[in-house]
Design a protein around this motif. Structure first.
Motif, PDB file in Angstrom:
ATOM      1  N   VAL A 160       0.846  -1.195   0.000  1.00  0.00           N
ATOM      2  CA  VAL A 160       0.000   0.000   0.000  1.00  0.00           C
ATOM      3  C   VAL A 160       0.878   1.239   0.000  1.00  0.00           C
ATOM      4  O   VAL A 160       1.840   1.334   0.769  1.00  0.00           O
ATOM      5  CB  VAL A 160      -0.927   0.015   1.233  1.00  0.00           C
ATOM      6  CG1 VAL A 160      -1.795   1.271   1.229  1.00  0.00           C
ATOM      7  CG2 VAL A 160      -1.779  -1.238   1.279  1.00  0.00           C
ATOM      8  N   GLY A 161       0.528   2.201  -0.842  1.00  0.00           N
ATOM      9  CA  GLY A 161       1.222   3.481  -0.833  1.00  0.00           C
ATOM     10  C   GLY A 161       0.335   4.548  -0.222  1.00  0.00           C
ATOM     11  O   GLY A 161      -0.854   4.615  -0.522  1.00  0.00           O
ATOM     12  N   VAL A 162       0.902   5.372   0.638  1.00  0.00           N
ATOM     13  CA  VAL A 162       0.136   6.434   1.286  1.00  0.00           C
ATOM     14  C   VAL A 162       0.815   7.772   1.044  1.00  0.00           C
ATOM     15  O   VAL A 162       1.974   7.966   1.420  1.00  0.00           O
ATOM     16  CB  VAL A 162      -0.008   6.201   2.807  1.00  0.00           C
ATOM     17  CG1 VAL A 162      -0.862   7.299   3.433  1.00  0.00           C
ATOM     18  CG2 VAL A 162      -0.606   4.835   3.096  1.00  0.00           C
ATOM     19  N   ALA A 163       0.101   8.671   0.391  1.00  0.00           N
ATOM     20  CA  ALA A 163       0.582  10.032   0.173  1.00  0.00           C
ATOM     21  C   ALA A 163      -0.194  10.944   1.113  1.00  0.00           C
ATOM     22  O   ALA A 163      -1.367  11.243   0.880  1.00  0.00           O
ATOM     23  CB  ALA A 163       0.369  10.442  -1.289  1.00  0.00           C
ATOM     24  N   TYR A 164       0.455  11.361   2.196  1.00  0.00           N
ATOM     25  CA  TYR A 164      -0.222  12.167   3.206  1.00  0.00           C
ATOM     26  C   TYR A 164      -0.459  13.598   2.741  1.00  0.00           C
ATOM     27  O   TYR A 164       0.161  14.084   1.796  1.00  0.00           O
ATOM     28  CB  TYR A 164       0.602  12.193   4.496  1.00  0.00           C
ATOM     29  CG  TYR A 164       0.522  10.923   5.289  1.00  0.00           C
ATOM     30  CD1 TYR A 164      -0.657  10.551   5.934  1.00  0.00           C
ATOM     31  CD2 TYR A 164       1.629  10.079   5.408  1.00  0.00           C
ATOM     32  CE1 TYR A 164      -0.735   9.386   6.661  1.00  0.00           C
ATOM     33  CE2 TYR A 164       1.559   8.912   6.144  1.00  0.00           C
ATOM     34  CZ  TYR A 164       0.374   8.562   6.763  1.00  0.00           C
ATOM     35  OH  TYR A 164       0.290   7.400   7.478  1.00  0.00           O
ATOM     36  N   VAL A 224      -2.886   3.075  -4.008  1.00  0.00           N
ATOM     37  CA  VAL A 224      -2.186   4.277  -3.581  1.00  0.00           C
ATOM     38  C   VAL A 224      -3.223   5.227  -3.004  1.00  0.00           C
ATOM     39  O   VAL A 224      -4.178   5.598  -3.688  1.00  0.00           O
ATOM     40  CB  VAL A 224      -1.442   4.947  -4.749  1.00  0.00           C
ATOM     41  CG1 VAL A 224      -0.884   6.305  -4.319  1.00  0.00           C
ATOM     42  CG2 VAL A 224      -0.318   4.055  -5.245  1.00  0.00           C
ATOM     43  N   LEU A 225      -3.039   5.609  -1.743  1.00  0.00           N
ATOM     44  CA  LEU A 225      -3.992   6.495  -1.064  1.00  0.00           C
ATOM     45  C   LEU A 225      -3.500   7.932  -1.125  1.00  0.00           C
ATOM     46  O   LEU A 225      -2.369   8.225  -0.701  1.00  0.00           O
ATOM     47  CB  LEU A 225      -4.159   6.085   0.399  1.00  0.00           C
ATOM     48  CG  LEU A 225      -5.134   4.955   0.729  1.00  0.00           C
ATOM     49  CD1 LEU A 225      -4.712   3.652   0.059  1.00  0.00           C
ATOM     50  CD2 LEU A 225      -5.216   4.757   2.238  1.00  0.00           C
ATOM     51  N   ALA A 226      -4.320   8.823  -1.653  1.00  0.00           N
ATOM     52  CA  ALA A 226      -4.022  10.254  -1.700  1.00  0.00           C
ATOM     53  C   ALA A 226      -4.860  10.938  -0.621  1.00  0.00           C
ATOM     54  O   ALA A 226      -6.087  10.996  -0.728  1.00  0.00           O
ATOM     55  CB  ALA A 226      -4.347  10.825  -3.080  1.00  0.00           C
ATOM     56  N   VAL A 227      -4.212  11.422   0.407  1.00  0.00           N
ATOM     57  CA  VAL A 227      -4.911  11.925   1.587  1.00  0.00           C
ATOM     58  C   VAL A 227      -5.185  13.420   1.468  1.00  0.00           C
ATOM     59  O   VAL A 227      -4.318  14.253   1.719  1.00  0.00           O
ATOM     60  CB  VAL A 227      -4.100  11.626   2.871  1.00  0.00           C
ATOM     61  CG1 VAL A 227      -4.871  12.089   4.105  1.00  0.00           C
ATOM     62  CG2 VAL A 227      -3.782  10.138   2.966  1.00  0.00           C
ATOM     63  N   GLY A 228      -6.385  13.763   1.030  1.00  0.00           N
ATOM     64  CA  GLY A 228      -6.776  15.163   0.954  1.00  0.00           C
ATOM     65  C   GLY A 228      -7.123  15.627  -0.443  1.00  0.00           C
ATOM     66  O   GLY A 228      -6.586  15.130  -1.446  1.00  0.00           O
ATOM     67  N   PHE A 229      -8.048  16.596  -0.518  1.00  0.00           N
ATOM     68  CA  PHE A 229      -8.511  17.095  -1.814  1.00  0.00           C
ATOM     69  C   PHE A 229      -7.437  17.832  -2.586  1.00  0.00           C
ATOM     70  O   PHE A 229      -7.567  18.076  -3.782  1.00  0.00           O
ATOM     71  CB  PHE A 229      -9.746  17.981  -1.632  1.00  0.00           C
ATOM     72  CG  PHE A 229      -9.517  19.215  -0.801  1.00  0.00           C
ATOM     73  CD1 PHE A 229      -9.007  20.372  -1.358  1.00  0.00           C
ATOM     74  CD2 PHE A 229      -9.828  19.210   0.559  1.00  0.00           C
ATOM     75  CE1 PHE A 229      -8.802  21.517  -0.593  1.00  0.00           C
ATOM     76  CE2 PHE A 229      -9.624  20.346   1.334  1.00  0.00           C
ATOM     77  CZ  PHE A 229      -9.109  21.506   0.752  1.00  0.00           C
ATOM     78  N   PHE A 230      -6.310  18.178  -1.923  1.00  0.00           N
ATOM     79  CA  PHE A 230      -5.205  18.837  -2.615  1.00  0.00           C
ATOM     80  C   PHE A 230      -4.694  17.986  -3.778  1.00  0.00           C
ATOM     81  O   PHE A 230      -4.129  18.497  -4.738  1.00  0.00           O
ATOM     82  CB  PHE A 230      -4.036  19.069  -1.649  1.00  0.00           C
ATOM     83  CG  PHE A 230      -4.374  19.789  -0.389  1.00  0.00           C
ATOM     84  CD1 PHE A 230      -4.586  19.090   0.789  1.00  0.00           C
ATOM     85  CD2 PHE A 230      -4.485  21.169  -0.365  1.00  0.00           C
ATOM     86  CE1 PHE A 230      -4.893  19.753   1.966  1.00  0.00           C
ATOM     87  CE2 PHE A 230      -4.785  21.844   0.804  1.00  0.00           C
ATOM     88  CZ  PHE A 230      -4.995  21.119   1.973  1.00  0.00           C
ATOM     89  N   TYR A 231      -4.896  16.663  -3.673  1.00  0.00           N
ATOM     90  CA  TYR A 231      -4.359  15.746  -4.681  1.00  0.00           C
ATOM     91  C   TYR A 231      -5.252  15.620  -5.919  1.00  0.00           C
ATOM     92  O   TYR A 231      -4.888  14.904  -6.860  1.00  0.00           O
ATOM     93  CB  TYR A 231      -4.164  14.351  -4.077  1.00  0.00           C
ATOM     94  CG  TYR A 231      -2.943  14.228  -3.191  1.00  0.00           C
ATOM     95  CD1 TYR A 231      -1.679  14.039  -3.740  1.00  0.00           C
ATOM     96  CD2 TYR A 231      -3.052  14.299  -1.812  1.00  0.00           C
ATOM     97  CE1 TYR A 231      -0.553  13.930  -2.934  1.00  0.00           C
ATOM     98  CE2 TYR A 231      -1.932  14.188  -0.996  1.00  0.00           C
ATOM     99  CZ  TYR A 231      -0.678  14.003  -1.562  1.00  0.00           C
ATOM    100  OH  TYR A 231       0.436  13.896  -0.762  1.00  0.00           O
ATOM    101  N   ALA A 232      -6.392  16.268  -5.950  1.00  0.00           N
ATOM    102  CA  ALA A 232      -7.327  16.075  -7.051  1.00  0.00           C
ATOM    103  C   ALA A 232      -6.705  16.394  -8.409  1.00  0.00           C
ATOM    104  O   ALA A 232      -6.772  15.586  -9.351  1.00  0.00           O
ATOM    105  CB  ALA A 232      -8.579  16.911  -6.823  1.00  0.00           C
ATOM    106  N   GLN A 233      -6.107  17.564  -8.540  1.00  0.00           N
ATOM    107  CA  GLN A 233      -5.551  17.950  -9.836  1.00  0.00           C
ATOM    108  C   GLN A 233      -4.387  17.063 -10.260  1.00  0.00           C
ATOM    109  O   GLN A 233      -4.380  16.570 -11.400  1.00  0.00           O
ATOM    110  CB  GLN A 233      -5.126  19.421  -9.812  1.00  0.00           C
ATOM    111  CG  GLN A 233      -4.648  19.929 -11.156  1.00  0.00           C
ATOM    112  CD  GLN A 233      -4.398  21.419 -11.175  1.00  0.00           C
ATOM    113  OE1 GLN A 233      -4.689  22.121 -10.220  1.00  0.00           O
ATOM    114  NE2 GLN A 233      -3.861  21.931 -12.271  1.00  0.00           N
TER     115      GLN A 233
END
Length: 339
Positions: free
Chosen positions: A37-41, A97-106
Motif C-alpha cells: 500500500v502506498g500512502v501520500a499524506y 495508492v492512497l491520496a490523503v486530501g482534496f489537494f491531490y485532485a488535480q
C-alpha cells in the motif's frame, strides 16, 4: 533532483522486497504475499494529531492485522511535489495508492491515467472521476449537525460561532450542518462565521494566530461556544476559549484527547471524522481483491462520522443527541450540505 533520486532508490528497493500487488486467492486474501500500500499524506504528514494521524492509525492497524506492507510519503510544505509523490508510489508497484486530501485532485487527474492498473484512493474529493479512482468522502454535515445541537443546548447567551479553514465545498458542509443543527434546536440562535482564507490560498489551515483573533472577536461579541473546522489553526480557537472561559468544539478526532491538558478542558465536544474506519475498510477490500471505483460515502450510518463525549460535558444532553443521531440515520432528519 537529489531528493527525487533518493526517494526513487528507497522506493525501488522496497518494491523489490514486497512485490507488486499479487492476485487474490480463493479466500479473498492475497495468494502469496500481502499487497503493498502506498500512502501520500496531506501537507505536514503524520504528527498533526488530527487528519493525517487518523489515516496513520488505520495504516498501523492494516500492517498489524492484515500483514500488508506500507510506504508512507509526505509532500513538501508548499505542496509543489504532490504529483511527484503519487508517481513515485505508483511506479514502484504500490497498489492501492492512497491520496490523503482534496489537494491531490488535480495531480491525480494526470497520474491515474498513466497507471491504469493501479487503484488510487483519494480522500475528501469527489471530483476526480476515473475508472481506477475511488473517491472516499464523509458526511461531515451530519456530525456537524449534532455538535450544532450540542452548542445550542449548552449556550447560555444564545450566540455561537464557527471558524473554517478554507472556504471549499467540504468546509461549507461543516458550516451547513452546524448551523442547521443549532437553529433546529433554538430558532433564535445567533451564529457568526468566518473562513480564514479563500482558494487557492490554503493558509487558513495553518494560521492559529488568525484563528485565535477571530475566535476572540466572537467571544467578545457574546458567543460562548465556537466550533472550528480549520485544521492546525484550531489550536488558536482553543487558546481564545481558555482566555475567555468559554467553550470550543474540535474537529476530525476527539481533540480533548490530543491537545495539551491546559486546553482540553475548554473542548465541549468534537465532530469526529473517522478516517481510520474508512481507510482500514478500503485496505481490507483491496486485500480481498474487491476494490471498487467511484464514490464511497461514510456517514453516521457507516460509522464514518460522529461526535465525542470524553470529559463528560455532554452527559446531560447526550440522550437528546442520540435521539437525533438515530433520526438522521433513519432519514427522519435530512441535513443540508450548503449553508
Amino acid at each position: 533532483m537529489s531528493r527525487l533520486i533518493t526517494l526513487c532508490l528507497v522506493l525501488c528497493s522496497l518494491a523489490a522486497c514486497t512485490g507488486v500487488n499479487p492476485a487474490p486467492g480463493r479466500n479473498g486474501a492475497a495468494a502469496d504475499s500481502a499487497i503493498a500500500v502506498g500512502v501520500a499524506y496531506s501537507r505536514g504528514g503524520r504528527g498533526d494529531k488530527s487528519f493525517n494521524d487518523s489515516v496513520g492509525s488505520a495504516v498501523d492497524q492494516a500492517k498489524a492485522q492484515l500483514g500488508v506492507s506500507v510506504k508512507e510519503l509526505s509532500p513538501n510544505s508548499a505542496g509543489s511535489d504532490l504529483e511527484e509523490v503519487l508517481r513515485l508510489l505508483a511506479e514502484t508497484g504500490h497498489n492501492p495508492v492512497l491520496a490523503v486530501g482534496f489537494f491531490y485532485a488535480q495531480p491525480l487527474t494526470k497520474i491515474a491515467p498513466a497507471f491504469p492498473h493501479t487503484q488510487f484512493v483519494i480522500i475528501d474529493d469527489a471530483s476526480v472521476k476515473l475508472p481506477n479512482v475511488t473517491n472516499v468522502v464523509f458526511r461531515e454535515e451530519q456530525a456537524s449537525y449534532l455538535v450544532g445541537v450540542a452548542a445550542a443546548l449548552k449556550s447560555r447567551t444564545g450566540r455561537i460561532g464557527f471558524i473554517g479553514g478554507v472556504q471549499t465545498p467540504p468546509q461549507q458542509k461543516f458550516l451547513a450542518g452546524y448551523a442547521a443543527g443549532a437553529r433546529a434546536t433554538n430558532p433564535k440562535i445567533q451564529l457568526s462565521s468566518v473562513f480564514m482564507s479563500q482558494p487557492p490560498d490554503f493558509s487558513g489551515f495553518s494560521a492559529p494566530d488568525k484563528a485565535q483573533e477571530a475566535a476572540r472577536g466572537m467571544y467578545d461579541g457574546g458567543a460562548d461556544v465556537v466550533y472550528h473546522a480549520a485544521g492546525a489553526s484550531g489550536i488558536g480557537v482553543f487558546q481564545a476559549a481558555k482566555a475567555a472561559g468559554k467553550w470550543a468544539i474540535g474537529v476530525d478526532v476527539d481533540q480533548r484527547k490530543t491537545v495539551d491538558q491546559g486546553l482540553s478542558q475548554v473542548i465541549l465536544t468534537s465532530a469526529t471524522k473517522k478516517l481510520d474506519v474508512a481507510v482500514l475498510r478500503v485496505i481490507q477490500e483491496a486485500v480481498r481483491g474487491k476494490t471498487t471505483s467511484g464514490l464511497r460515502e461514510f456517514g453516521l450510518k457507516e460509522d464514518g462520522v460522529g461526535y465525542a463525549t470524553s470529559g463528560g460535558a455532554l452527559t446531560d444532553v447526550e440522550p437528546r443527541l442520540e435521539e437525533i443521531r438515530k433520526k438522521i440515520i433513519s432519514g427522519g432528519i435530512t441535513v443540508p450540505v450548503v449553508p
